[in-house]
Write a protein that holds these residues in place. Sequence first.
Motif, short mmCIF file in Angstrom:
data_model
loop_
_atom_site.label_atom_id
_atom_site.label_comp_id
_atom_site.label_asym_id
_atom_site.label_seq_id
_atom_site.Cartn_x
_atom_site.Cartn_y
_atom_site.Cartn_z
N PRO A 125 -114.22 -76.42 41.66
CA PRO A 125 -113.85 -75.68 40.45
C PRO A 125 -113.14 -74.36 40.74
O PRO A 125 -112.33 -73.91 39.94
N GLU A 126 -113.43 -73.74 41.89
CA GLU A 126 -112.79 -72.47 42.23
C GLU A 126 -111.29 -72.61 42.48
O GLU A 126 -110.57 -71.62 42.48
N MET A 127 -110.81 -73.83 42.72
CA MET A 127 -109.41 -74.05 43.01
C MET A 127 -108.66 -74.78 41.90
O MET A 127 -107.51 -75.14 42.06
N GLN A 128 -109.29 -75.00 40.77
CA GLN A 128 -108.64 -75.70 39.66
C GLN A 128 -107.83 -74.72 38.82
O GLN A 128 -108.32 -73.64 38.46
N GLY A 129 -106.60 -75.08 38.51
CA GLY A 129 -105.73 -74.26 37.66
C GLY A 129 -105.34 -72.94 38.28
O GLY A 129 -105.10 -71.97 37.57
N LYS A 130 -105.22 -72.89 39.58
CA LYS A 130 -104.88 -71.65 40.29
C LYS A 130 -103.41 -71.63 40.67
O LYS A 130 -102.76 -72.66 40.76
N THR A 131 -102.90 -70.43 40.91
CA THR A 131 -101.50 -70.24 41.28
C THR A 131 -101.42 -69.50 42.61
O THR A 131 -102.07 -68.48 42.78
N LEU A 132 -100.61 -70.04 43.51
CA LEU A 132 -100.32 -69.39 44.79
C LEU A 132 -98.91 -68.82 44.70
O LEU A 132 -97.97 -69.54 44.39
N VAL A 133 -98.78 -67.52 44.95
CA VAL A 133 -97.48 -66.85 44.88
C VAL A 133 -97.07 -66.44 46.28
O VAL A 133 -97.84 -65.80 47.00
N ILE A 134 -95.85 -66.81 46.66
CA ILE A 134 -95.31 -66.49 47.98
C ILE A 134 -94.01 -65.72 47.78
O ILE A 134 -93.08 -66.20 47.13
N ASP A 135 -93.94 -64.54 48.35
CA ASP A 135 -92.73 -63.73 48.29
C ASP A 135 -91.77 -64.18 49.38
O ASP A 135 -92.18 -64.40 50.52
N VAL A 136 -90.51 -64.29 49.03
CA VAL A 136 -89.46 -64.72 49.96
C VAL A 136 -88.46 -63.58 50.10
O VAL A 136 -87.99 -63.05 49.10
N THR A 137 -88.17 -63.22 51.34
CA THR A 137 -87.14 -62.21 51.58
C THR A 137 -86.19 -62.73 52.67
O THR A 137 -86.60 -63.47 53.56
N VAL A 138 -84.94 -62.33 52.57
CA VAL A 138 -83.95 -62.72 53.55
C VAL A 138 -83.17 -61.48 53.97
O VAL A 138 -82.89 -60.61 53.14
N ASN A 139 -82.84 -61.41 55.26
CA ASN A 139 -82.04 -60.27 55.71
C ASN A 139 -80.56 -60.67 55.75
O ASN A 139 -80.21 -61.80 55.41
N THR A 140 -79.70 -59.76 56.15
CA THR A 140 -78.26 -60.01 56.13
C THR A 140 -77.82 -61.06 57.14
O THR A 140 -76.71 -61.58 57.05
N ASN A 141 -78.69 -61.39 58.10
CA ASN A 141 -78.37 -62.44 59.08
C ASN A 141 -78.82 -63.82 58.64
O ASN A 141 -78.62 -64.79 59.35
N GLY A 142 -79.51 -63.89 57.51
CA GLY A 142 -79.98 -65.18 57.01
C GLY A 142 -81.38 -65.54 57.48
O GLY A 142 -81.82 -66.66 57.25
N ALA A 143 -82.08 -64.63 58.12
CA ALA A 143 -83.46 -64.89 58.55
C ALA A 143 -84.39 -64.70 57.36
O ALA A 143 -84.35 -63.68 56.68
N VAL A 144 -85.23 -65.68 57.10
CA VAL A 144 -86.10 -65.67 55.93
C VAL A 144 -87.53 -65.35 56.35
O VAL A 144 -88.00 -65.80 57.38
N ARG A 145 -88.21 -64.58 55.50
CA ARG A 145 -89.62 -64.23 55.73
C ARG A 145 -90.40 -64.64 54.49
O ARG A 145 -89.99 -64.36 53.37
N PHE A 146 -91.53 -65.33 54.71
CA PHE A 146 -92.40 -65.76 53.63
C PHE A 146 -93.73 -65.03 53.77
O PHE A 146 -94.29 -64.97 54.86
N ALA A 147 -94.26 -64.50 52.67
CA ALA A 147 -95.54 -63.79 52.70
C ALA A 147 -96.33 -64.11 51.44
O ALA A 147 -95.80 -64.02 50.33
N VAL A 148 -97.60 -64.47 51.62
CA VAL A 148 -98.46 -64.74 50.48
C VAL A 148 -98.71 -63.45 49.72
O VAL A 148 -99.04 -62.42 50.31
N ASP A 149 -98.52 -63.49 48.42
CA ASP A 149 -98.76 -62.34 47.55
C ASP A 149 -100.17 -62.44 46.99
O ASP A 149 -100.40 -63.08 45.96
#
Length: 164
Positions: A125-149
């Motif tokens: 029940p603790e995991m029902q109807g939950k939302t996981l948000v992940i922030d995505v950032t990219v630098n000028t070289n196209g390298a992507v970083r993902f971080a859980v918010d």
Amino acid sequence: MKAQKGFTLIELMIVIAIIGILASVAIPQYKTYTTRAQTGPELVGAVRPLQLALAEYAAIEQKLPTSATELVQWSTGEVANCLGHVKNVAYTYSSATAGVITATTYGAGETADTACTGAGPTSEPEMQGKTLVIDVTVNTNGAVRFAVDATNSTVPAKFLPKIG
């Protein structure tokens, strides 16, 4: 002098008390571990294709796409991907260098498409109807970083997956 055989009553009570203390700590930790083992891989597995598509797009374009429709190699939704306990994964554009991935789990009572065997709400029940948000950032070289918010995610902190 007679040699003592066996344990005294106080020694046995001390051993039982120690076992009780260890069990009182171990049982809740085990429940957390099993819940995390059941739901964490499904959350990560549902998000990974979108992460890969964003990383490929950013490597070529040196920016993030303005919408998920630009990611022709990725499609979202339960019907297309049969995501298990995860109902949907979505991408939201913020700027050329920032975006957000949102994964939502099934709530109690929600039903999955009949074509997706095993999909639907988790028994936890603790995991029902939950939302996981992940922030995505990219630098000028196209390298992507993902971080859980953790601030904007409704998934309890103890169940948040490690995504990088």
